[in-house]
Design an enzyme around this catalytic site. Structure first.
Site, PDB file in Angstrom:
ATOM      1  N   GLU A   3       0.815  -1.224   0.000  1.00  0.00           N
ATOM      2  CA  GLU A   3       0.000   0.000   0.000  1.00  0.00           C
ATOM      3  C   GLU A   3       0.848   1.274   0.000  1.00  0.00           C
ATOM      4  OE1 GLU A   3      -2.786  -0.447   3.237  1.00  0.00           O
ATOM      5  OE2 GLU A   3      -3.692  -2.232   2.351  1.00  0.00           O
ATOM      6  N   ASN A  52       2.284  -4.940  -3.257  1.00  0.00           N
ATOM      7  CA  ASN A  52       0.885  -5.285  -3.011  1.00  0.00           C
ATOM      8  C   ASN A  52       0.073  -4.006  -2.825  1.00  0.00           C
ATOM      9  OD1 ASN A  52      -1.111  -7.382  -2.498  1.00  0.00           O
ATOM     10  ND2 ASN A  52      -1.079  -6.754  -0.357  1.00  0.00           N
ATOM     11  N   HIS A 108     -10.346  -6.142  -2.281  1.00  0.00           N
ATOM     12  CA  HIS A 108     -11.422  -6.025  -1.286  1.00  0.00           C
ATOM     13  C   HIS A 108     -12.593  -5.336  -1.988  1.00  0.00           C
ATOM     14  CE1 HIS A 108      -8.760  -7.393   1.843  1.00  0.00           C
ATOM     15  NE2 HIS A 108      -7.890  -6.440   1.571  1.00  0.00           N
ATOM     16  N   GLU A 119      -5.861 -10.759  -1.699  1.00  0.00           N
ATOM     17  CA  GLU A 119      -6.672 -10.534  -0.500  1.00  0.00           C
ATOM     18  C   GLU A 119      -8.159 -10.443  -0.840  1.00  0.00           C
ATOM     19  OE1 GLU A 119      -5.292  -7.286   1.956  1.00  0.00           O
ATOM     20  OE2 GLU A 119      -3.185  -7.646   1.457  1.00  0.00           O
ATOM     21  N   ASP A 142     -11.970 -10.484  -0.935  1.00  0.00           N
ATOM     22  CA  ASP A 142     -13.253 -10.704  -0.278  1.00  0.00           C
ATOM     23  C   ASP A 142     -14.283  -9.839  -0.989  1.00  0.00           C
ATOM     24  OD1 ASP A 142     -12.770  -8.102   0.910  1.00  0.00           O
ATOM     25  OD2 ASP A 142     -11.835  -9.084   2.617  1.00  0.00           O
TER      26      ASP A 142
END
Length: 333
Positions: A140, A181, A217, A245, A247
């Site tokens: 990030e 990432n 996400h 990651e 979801d």
């Protein structure tokens, strides 16, 4: 009618691990507490996934809560679980602006900050050398507008800290895949354009960035634009790519219609990964709603994972199974 009780999957039931393609790891983030306390969780984790990512166990504040005093317990347990169950470990994360221990001091000089950061990267990557297949080296680093995020690392060290971190990680573990990432870059956005330029420029300077991770996400009602095309343009830079990651959160309550929409987006993201030859890993950010971070972060949202609160598979799990079966049947031979 009550929901069926959880039971361990039988050997004949399809699992993500059992259907995984040889070149794409099927992974999940791991909740430290559930791993330690819940046998259902451990059983499902071992049967469904061939790769795991520590959700929190390898973050700096957990590993070194006091300066020069390390707590490797949770991280070691995760790595040992993976090794006992034939799973790869994706290390998360060496350099981040979040989850920093309280002893890191903004008043330090640039040389002090650099020394502490280098020691951290080197110490952690060296400890798990040969036991971790990939690292999120930097996490990030971009703001929403695509500029470099204002962090202690940028303020004290300038943008060169990103290249330094990759070089330190490479020295500490020559064989691990090294990833950058980021979130909000899954589709075509201003931020993903900036990430593409950053990776291109750093690789042109010889920085050992080998992979780009797309956190993913997502909201079921706001799918990203052109996921496949976006993954392909990064792969064209000469890097591997990974969904790191994933979801898909729902506005509660989670109706049958919303669960179908969620399942469709999960399947779409997996399909994009499988369509890119250099997509090496597909990871969901926690597999059960019982341990999901979403309700704590996004008020009114939840039900984001592929297993429910009772660790029973949801339509999203079935959609991933269906996609893997389709790819398996389409494979030559």
């Amino acid at each position: 009618m009550n929901a069926p009780a959880w039971r361990a999957p039988s050997a004949s039931e399809p699992t993500l691990r059992g259907l995984a393609l040889p070149n794409v790891r099927m992974g999940t983030a791991v909740d430290d507490r559930l791993l330690a306390e819940d046998e259902r969780y451990r059983t499902t984790l071992a049967s469904q996934f061939n790769a795991i990512t520590p959700e929190n166990a390898m973050k700096w504040s957990v590993l070194e809560p006091a300066r020069d005093h390390y707590d490797w317990g949770a991280a070691d347990r995760l790595v040992e679980f993976a090794e006992a169950n034939g799973q790869a470990v994706y290390g998360h994360t060496l350099v981040w602006y979040g989850s920093l221990p309280s002893w890191i001091d903004e008043s330090w000089s640039p040389s002090q900050v650099r020394a502490v950061l280098r020691k951290h990267v080197t110490t952690v990557a060296s400890r798990y050398r040969g036991r971790v297949w990939a690292w999120d080296v930097v996490n990030e680093v971009l703001a929403e507008d695509g500029s470099l995020r204002d962090t202690i690392w940028l303020r004290k060290l300038g943008p060169g800290y990103i290249a330094d971190a990759f070089r330190w990680a490479r020295e500490a573990d020559p064989d691990a895949r090294l990833f950058i990432n980021e979130y909000g870059t899954e589709g075509r956005t201003k931020k993903s354009d900036a990430l593409w330029r950053l990776v291109r420029d750093l690789r042109a300077q010889g920085v050992p960035i080998q992979g780009v991770g797309f956190q993913s996400h997502l909201r079921a009602d706001q799918p990203p634009t052109d996921i496949l095309g976006n993954l392909r343009r990064f792969a064209a830079l000469g890097v591997v790519v990974a969904v790191t990651e994933l979801d898909v959160r729902l506005k509660l309550p989670a109706t049958p219609e919303k669960l179908v929409s969620q399942a469709s987006l999960y399947q779409r993201v997996l399909a994009a990964c499988l369509a890119v030859p250099t997509c090496e890993s597909f990871t969901v950010w926690g597999f059960t709603d019982a341990g999901s971070w979403i309700p704590h972060r996004y008020q009114g949202y939840g039900a984001a994972c592929v297993f429910d609160m009772g660790m029973r598979p949801k339509p999203a799990h079935g959609a991933l199974v269906a996609e893997l079966r389709e790819r398996e049947s389409a494979s030559p031979g």
